[in-house]
Design a protein around this motif. Structure first.
Motif, PDB file in Angstrom:
ATOM      1  N   SER A 121      -9.756  -0.324   4.164  1.00 19.52           N
ATOM      2  CA  SER A 121     -10.079  -0.764   5.520  1.00 19.52           C
ATOM      3  C   SER A 121     -11.207   0.013   6.188  1.00 19.52           C
ATOM      4  O   SER A 121     -11.683  -0.397   7.236  1.00 19.52           O
TER       5      SER A 121
ATOM      6  N   TYR B 264      -4.679   3.365   2.574  1.00 19.47           N
ATOM      7  CA  TYR B 264      -5.097   2.415   3.615  1.00 19.47           C
ATOM      8  C   TYR B 264      -6.594   2.495   3.866  1.00 19.47           C
ATOM      9  O   TYR B 264      -7.265   1.476   3.998  1.00 19.47           O
TER      10      TYR B 264
ATOM     11  N   LEU C   6       0.817  -1.216   0.000  1.00 20.11           N
ATOM     12  CA  LEU C   6       0.000   0.000   0.000  1.00 20.11           C
ATOM     13  C   LEU C   6       0.853   1.269   0.000  1.00 20.11           C
ATOM     14  O   LEU C   6       0.531   2.211  -0.719  1.00 20.11           O
TER      15      LEU C   6
ATOM     16  N   ARG D  58      -0.723   8.312   1.860  1.00 22.70           N
ATOM     17  CA  ARG D  58      -0.653   6.928   2.346  1.00 22.70           C
ATOM     18  C   ARG D  58      -1.891   6.561   3.147  1.00 22.70           C
ATOM     19  O   ARG D  58      -2.434   5.468   3.000  1.00 22.70           O
ATOM     20  N   SER D  59      -2.368   7.491   3.972  1.00 23.06           N
ATOM     21  CA  SER D  59      -3.557   7.223   4.782  1.00 23.06           C
ATOM     22  C   SER D  59      -4.779   6.958   3.897  1.00 23.06           C
ATOM     23  O   SER D  59      -5.637   6.149   4.240  1.00 23.06           O
TER      24      SER D  59
END
Length: 82
Positions: free
Chosen positions: A46, A42, A27, A38-39
């Motif tokens: 999720s 993710y 990821l 990046r967050s």
């Protein structure tokens, strides 16, 4: 990838996870290559909610290596679930 279908949000998120898994990329690597925080990469997998920004979904699946006809199909699925 012949099984590009999803009729519910959980199925769509499962599809994104499958696409990521087949890419062989982490990821953080996908986020960097796609120009996504990046967050966000993710949370797309999720959070349990449909991603809200189509450009991020497109960048994600394109970076994962889907050819354009499959990218279009994923975006059609996303639009139907909106």
């Amino acid at each position: 990838m012949d099984e590009l279908h999803a009729s519910t949000v959980p199925e769509f998120l499962g599809l994104l996870k499958k696409i990521r898994g087949r890419s062989g990329l982490s990821l953080p690597k996908i986020a960097g290559l796609a120009g996504l925080p990046r967050s966000q990469a993710y949370s797309m997998l999720s959070r349990g909610n449909l991603p809200t920004k189509p450009e991020q979904v497109r960048a994600f699946v394109t970076t994962c290596g889907l050819p354009e006809p499959q990218v279009v199909r994923v975006m059609e699925l996303w639009a139907k679930l909106q």
